[in-house]
Enzyme design. Structure first.
Site, PDB file in Angstrom:
ATOM      1  N   HIS A  10       0.835  -1.192   0.000  1.00 17.88           N
ATOM      2  CA  HIS A  10       0.000   0.000   0.000  1.00 17.88           C
ATOM      3  C   HIS A  10       0.874   1.247   0.000  1.00 17.88           C
ATOM      4  O   HIS A  10       1.947   1.269   0.585  1.00 17.88           O
ATOM      5  CB  HIS A  10      -0.952   0.028   1.201  1.00 17.88           C
ATOM      6  CG  HIS A  10      -0.275  -0.122   2.526  1.00 17.88           C
ATOM      7  ND1 HIS A  10       0.207  -1.332   3.003  1.00 17.88           N
ATOM      8  CD2 HIS A  10       0.010   0.785   3.493  1.00 17.88           C
ATOM      9  CE1 HIS A  10       0.747  -1.164   4.196  1.00 17.88           C
ATOM     10  NE2 HIS A  10       0.647   0.119   4.508  1.00 17.88           N
ATOM     11  N   VAL A  11       0.392   2.269  -0.680  1.00 13.02           N
ATOM     12  CA  VAL A  11       1.103   3.542  -0.795  1.00 13.02           C
ATOM     13  C   VAL A  11       0.354   4.599   0.014  1.00 13.02           C
ATOM     14  O   VAL A  11      -0.864   4.726  -0.101  1.00 13.02           O
ATOM     15  CB  VAL A  11       1.193   3.991  -2.271  1.00 13.02           C
ATOM     16  CG1 VAL A  11       1.945   5.318  -2.374  1.00 13.02           C
ATOM     17  CG2 VAL A  11       1.879   2.920  -3.121  1.00 13.02           C
TER      18      VAL A  11
END
Length: 241
Positions: A132-133
């Site tokens: 995830h960013v």
């Protein structure tokens, strides 16, 4: 939300992100901002700033979609260290998709929050399963910003820019491997403001403004706006009025 929709969610804890990836439609607009076949944009449950979103890919390394077992972590896609660009073109596509989605998201957020600045990146040692960013505003004014670890995970090298990830994976086709002891050692560093500096007592060069505790740092953040776009900062003439 219906009982059937809620039942589709996997357990929480380290695997909590998997529910968003598998079935984003099961969540409210307060939980999921938007989604496509390839990515889902999630509102962080414990935001560390005024705006804190997560962008998650909806496919795994080398596979079209998530495995049928909702409780199983996606094979090989827990962090950017799992990407193998020289061996798997699909891994390159993961990063290219994230870069495109995050760029679009930042443009939207800049229109919605014209005075805020944003950073886009991943944690060197993520705390949750599935890549995830983080897209996070730089004010860091939030009840979720509680501990020194929280602060340092967003204001030191522990927070790795997505642009650098793309350079390694997309352009150079090189795997990413972080120096874990070095990243862990960042926790021992002094607690300093990510923007403000102060002069040393002897009149030497300035250094980052240091704080002895998170409450002191949070008071500083609340008293003086941080993460403000340069064009939105008050001019010296305005400040003197």
């Amino acid at each position: 939300m219906s009982t059937s929709a809620a039942s589709k969610r996997p357990p929480g804890g380290l695997y909590a992100l998997l529910g968003y990836v598998r079935d984003p439609a099961a969540y409210t607009s307060d939980e999921v901002r938007s989604y496509t076949d390839d990515v889902v944009v999630v509102v962080d449950k414990f935001p560390k700033a005024a705006v804190h979103l997560l962008v998650l890919p909806r496919f795994t390394c080398g596979a079209a979609r998530l495995p049928e077992d909702k409780r199983k972590a996606p094979t090989g896609l827990d962090s950017v260290e799992d990407l193998r660009p020289a061996e798997n073109e699909a891994d390159v596509a993961v990063v290219e998709t994230l870069v495109e989605a995050c760029s679009k998201l930042v443009h939207e957020l800049e229109r919605e929050h014209p005075i805020l600045t944003f950073r886009v990146g991943v944690h060197a040692i993520p705390s949750m399963h599935h890549l995830h960013v983080h897209v996070v505003s730089q004010d860091f004014v939030s009840d979720g910003m509680k501990t020194k670890h929280h602060w340092k995970s967003f204001t030191t090298r522990f927070f790795v820019p997505l642009a650098w990830v793309a350079e390694q994976i997309v352009e150079k086709r090189e795997r990413i491997q972080f120096d874990k002891p070095s990243m862990t050692a960042l926790a021992k560093r002094a607690l300093v403001c990510h923007e403000c500096c102060e002069r040393s007592p002897n009149g030497g060069t300035s250094k980052p403004m240091a704080f002895t505790s998170m409450p002191a740092l949070k008071r500083h953040l609340a008293e003086k706006p941080h993460g403000i776009r340069r064009s939105s900062r008050p001019t010296s003439s305005a400040q003197s009025q």
